[in-house]
Motif scaffolding. Structure first.
Motif, short mmCIF file in Angstrom:
data_model
loop_
_atom_site.label_atom_id
_atom_site.label_comp_id
_atom_site.label_asym_id
_atom_site.label_seq_id
_atom_site.Cartn_x
_atom_site.Cartn_y
_atom_site.Cartn_z
N HIS A 6 -6.99 -0.65 25.64
CA HIS A 6 -6.79 -2.10 25.47
C HIS A 6 -7.83 -2.87 26.27
O HIS A 6 -8.20 -2.45 27.37
CB HIS A 6 -5.39 -2.49 25.94
CG HIS A 6 -4.33 -1.63 25.33
ND1 HIS A 6 -3.85 -1.82 24.06
CD2 HIS A 6 -3.70 -0.53 25.82
CE1 HIS A 6 -2.95 -0.88 23.79
NE2 HIS A 6 -2.83 -0.09 24.84
N ALA A 12 -9.20 6.60 22.46
CA ALA A 12 -9.44 5.70 21.32
C ALA A 12 -9.81 6.48 20.06
O ALA A 12 -10.27 5.89 19.07
CB ALA A 12 -10.56 4.72 21.69
N HIS A 51 -8.17 -7.31 22.81
CA HIS A 51 -8.38 -6.21 21.86
C HIS A 51 -7.28 -5.19 22.11
O HIS A 51 -7.34 -4.45 23.10
CB HIS A 51 -9.73 -5.54 22.06
CG HIS A 51 -10.91 -6.46 21.92
ND1 HIS A 51 -11.14 -7.53 22.75
CD2 HIS A 51 -11.94 -6.43 21.05
CE1 HIS A 51 -12.26 -8.13 22.39
NE2 HIS A 51 -12.77 -7.48 21.36
N LEU A 77 -16.56 -0.09 20.25
CA LEU A 77 -16.08 -1.07 19.27
C LEU A 77 -16.70 -0.87 17.89
O LEU A 77 -16.03 -1.02 16.87
CB LEU A 77 -16.37 -2.50 19.74
CG LEU A 77 -15.65 -2.96 21.01
CD1 LEU A 77 -15.92 -4.43 21.27
CD2 LEU A 77 -14.15 -2.74 20.93
N ILE A 118 -7.60 -0.34 20.75
CA ILE A 118 -8.95 -0.14 20.18
C ILE A 118 -9.07 1.29 19.63
O ILE A 118 -8.69 2.26 20.30
CB ILE A 118 -10.02 -0.34 21.28
CG1 ILE A 118 -9.98 -1.79 21.79
CG2 ILE A 118 -11.41 0.03 20.77
CD1 ILE A 118 -10.84 -2.03 23.03
#
Ligand code: FDP
Length: 340
Positions: free
Chosen positions: A186, A296, A201, A262, A204
């Motif tokens: 996060h 992630a 976010h 990202l 993720i």
């Protein structure tokens, strides 16, 4: 119909931690307090980083400023800020910092069950040119808190981390945090007008495959042949695999890794003839990022071995690091194995 978990976007970092949203069984009062101290350090360091450009006006580092005070180097300031924040509540037994040769004991008695590793200001060669830098951290539980705290508490594989993350001082300041696969990754963005980090976010996920690579290509002539072949392959044209890939390299691990987290793709600092074991540090850089990327859905490897499985033999150990989207990290490993 199954109801979806409501979004938490907009809540503060402190609330997120206090509500136990990290969902980790080890999230006792001491652990959450430690996480909150990191949030506090992030606020303190960001205020110093944001004024760093003024060092030119107020006096260069190592010199005396107009008020007659010695201007300290920013990485030393960040190091001290973290030590003070983490030492305050007595939950952190000791720290190991990229800035210090040896561990520093903060709480010698057995009540403190955690130790922390950090790189207080990574990418420091970018400070003078006003480019993104960051702080990287990891929290470990002491295997046996009844024994005196020692270097051995730190020399455990990265898969033992309880939490890890980083603070990115970019166009905004952001704290990215995870307590592992079960709780997810996060990100919290800082609003300087109210002095709080807000969840921006949630959960993720690294894209399964990307279309950019991030590496210091000036080292091409120093790489091994498999790494060169991989690098040439990324630049060949092939519609099916979205090649050629774009190249992005800031030269601050936190910035390069954050973009990769990202957007997907791959970041690599492999070994070369100048840095036989790679350049980046296992404890302060590779492990925390490997922990974040795996949580992630991404991967992190040396090229032949999962980063989080490596048993460190010394505090400042270096390691080759390749992390990013699972597909892209797999492709790198296939080149190293000679399968491509
Ligand atoms: P820096 O030397 O500026 O502190 O770990 C150090 C690091 O930066 C990383 O942040 C960055 O990814 C890497 O080194 C950059 O190294 P090169 O200059 O060799 O590309």
């Amino acid at each position: 119909m199954a109801s979806e978990t409501p979004s938490r976007v907009g809540i503060t970092l402190e609330t997120f931690i206090l509500e136990g949203m990290m969902g980790h069984p080890a999230a006792t009062g001491a652990f959450t307090s430690l996480l909150n101290q990191i949030g506090l350090a992030a606020k303190l360091i960001t205020s110093k980083v944001r004024r760093a450009g003024l060092a030119n006006v107020l006096g260069y580092t190592g010199q005396t400023n107009v008020q007659g005070e010695e201007v300290q180097k920013l990485d030393e300031v960040a190091n001290e800020t973290l030590i003070q924040s983490l030492g305050r509540r007595g939950h952190c037994a000791a720290i190991a910092s990229e800035e210090m040769d040896e561990i520093l004991v903060l709480q010698p008695d057995g009540r403190a069950r955690y130790v922390m590793v950090f790189d207080p200001l990574d990418g420091s060669s970018n400070i003078d040119v006003n480019i993104s830098i960051g702080t990287i951290f990891g929290i470990l539980r002491r295997p046996d808190a009844s024994l005196s705290v020692s270097e051995a508490d730190f020399l455990v594989p990265g898969k033992e981390l309880l939490a890890a993350g980083y603070i990115l001082y970019g166009s905004s300041t952001m704290v990215v945090l995870t307590t592992g696969v079960a709780s997810g990754v996060h990100a919290f963005t800082y609003d300087p007008t109210v002095g709080e980090f807000f969840l921006s976010h949630e959960n993720i996920r690294v894209p399964e495959k990307g279309k950019t690579y991030s590496i210091n290509e000036g080292n091409f002539g120093l790489w091994t042949e498999p790494v060169r072949r991989w690098n040439r392959w990324l630049k060949e044209e092939d519609k099916a695999t979205a090649r050629p890939y774009g190249q992005r390299y800031v030269g601050s691990l936190v910035a390069d890794a954050h973009r990769t987290l990202l957007k997907g793709g791959v970041f690599a600092y492999p070994s070369d003839t100048k840095n036989a074991s790679g350049k980046l540090r296992l404890l302060y850089e590779a492990n925390p990022f490997a922990f974040v990327f795996e949580a992630a859905g991404g991967k992190a490897t040396t090229g032949t071995e999962r980063i989080l499985d490596i048993v460190p033999t010394k505090l400042h150990q270096r390691v080759p690091l390749v992390l990013g989207s699972a597909w892209d990290v797999d492709a790198f490993e296939q080149f190293v194995r000679g399968e491509r």
